[in-house]
Design an enzyme around this catalytic site. Structure first.
Site, PDB file in Angstrom:
ATOM      1  N   GLU A  90       0.849  -1.192   0.000  1.00 37.19           N
ATOM      2  CA  GLU A  90       0.000   0.000   0.000  1.00 37.19           C
ATOM      3  C   GLU A  90       0.881   1.236   0.000  1.00 37.19           C
ATOM      4  O   GLU A  90       1.842   1.328   0.763  1.00 37.19           O
ATOM      5  CB  GLU A  90      -0.917  -0.018   1.219  1.00 37.19           C
ATOM      6  N   ASP A 146      -7.082   2.746  -8.794  1.00 38.82           N
ATOM      7  CA  ASP A 146      -7.427   4.088  -9.263  1.00 38.82           C
ATOM      8  C   ASP A 146      -7.683   4.026 -10.774  1.00 38.82           C
ATOM      9  O   ASP A 146      -6.828   3.558 -11.532  1.00 38.82           O
ATOM     10  CB  ASP A 146      -6.267   5.041  -8.966  1.00 38.82           C
ATOM     11  N   THR A 221     -13.302  -6.859   0.028  1.00 36.76           N
ATOM     12  CA  THR A 221     -12.733  -5.542   0.297  1.00 36.76           C
ATOM     13  C   THR A 221     -13.811  -4.520   0.625  1.00 36.76           C
ATOM     14  O   THR A 221     -14.989  -4.678   0.273  1.00 36.76           O
ATOM     15  CB  THR A 221     -11.929  -5.033  -0.905  1.00 36.76           C
TER      16      THR A 221
END
Length: 245
Positions: A90, A146, A221
């Site tokens: 991350e 993204d 998630t």
């Protein structure tokens, strides 16, 4: 994570996301300041998985969740594959800290469990070869990345033709790459990139149905759960790494 890795000194209380708020996405092409191993052998596995070390078998990370967010997938996968080491990568520092605290809390509250998952702050688009040897990984996950909607920013997308070369390097033949998004255009982009790459082939419907991990893409998630709550659709791409011809 070593200091409290076995639950010592940790209350077992799950962290609250409101204290770890961060921007939804970061620019993967910008320079960030965090330690990066020079080579995969420099990764301190004992710090991440103290219950597995010292060990004569020298276990290695086999699953990598790229852009792991708040760690929901890792938490779901951990009990399904208790002997498999997994790591989330991350870029956002606050989110990484949240996942660290979440794992420590789960370990403290559930003795003997969640010892096989960890997280590292890093940029997989730049430093993947610094962490993984050739053919080391069995599964890689790219869930709800993204979209980078503007065409000029498509080079920032985590699935692209040139990055797939690196992912194919890290994945063992027979390994699986999982991608998911709620953005139809991005889903088409990721599938097209994978379809065009000579070292990946789409998993058949039968393979997907028999894979217990595939169903988690739409539920594990936080992003997937949000999509489901809002009545959205998740576009999946599940591809197998094939040997070089």
């Amino acid at each position: 994570m070593a200091s409290a890795a076995n639950g010592g000194g940790h209350s077992g209380r799950l962290p609250r996301k409101r204290f770890y708020r961060a921007r939804a996405h970061s620019n993967p092409l910008s320079d960030s300041h965090f330690p990066v191993p020079l080579r995969p052998s420099d990764v301190d596995y004992a710090q991440h998985y103290p219950s597995f070390f010292p060990a004569t078998s020298s276990p290695k990370i086999r699953f990598a969740d790229i852009g792991c967010g708040f760690g929901g997938l890792l938490v779901k996968l951990s009990p399904l594959f208790p002997d498999t080491l997994m790591i989330g990568m991350e870029l956002r520092d606050k989110v990484t800290e949240f996942v660290k605290e979440r794992i420590l809390a789960l370990r403290a509250a559930n003795p003997g469990q969640y010892k096989n998952i960890s997280v590292v702050r890093s940029n997989a688009m730049k430093y993947l070869p610094n962490y993984f040897e050739k053919g080391q990984l069995e599964k890689m996950f790219f869930l709800f990345p993204d979209p980078h909607f503007k065409e000029k920013n498509h080079r920032r997308r985590v699935i692209s033709s040139h990055l797939l070369d690196e992912y194919a390097y890290a994945l063992a033949p027979g390994g699986t790459l999982y991608a998911a998004t709620d953005v139809e255009e991005l889903g088409e982009w990721m599938s097209a990139c994978l379809e065009a790459h000579p070292l990946f082939r789409a998993c058949s419907d039968e393979e997907v149905a028999a894979d217990p991990v595939a169903a988690l893409l739409c539920s594990a998630t936080e992003e997937a759960q949000k999509v489901a709550r809002n009545g959205g659709q998740t576009y999946r791409a599940i591809y197998r790494r094939i040997p070089r011809q």
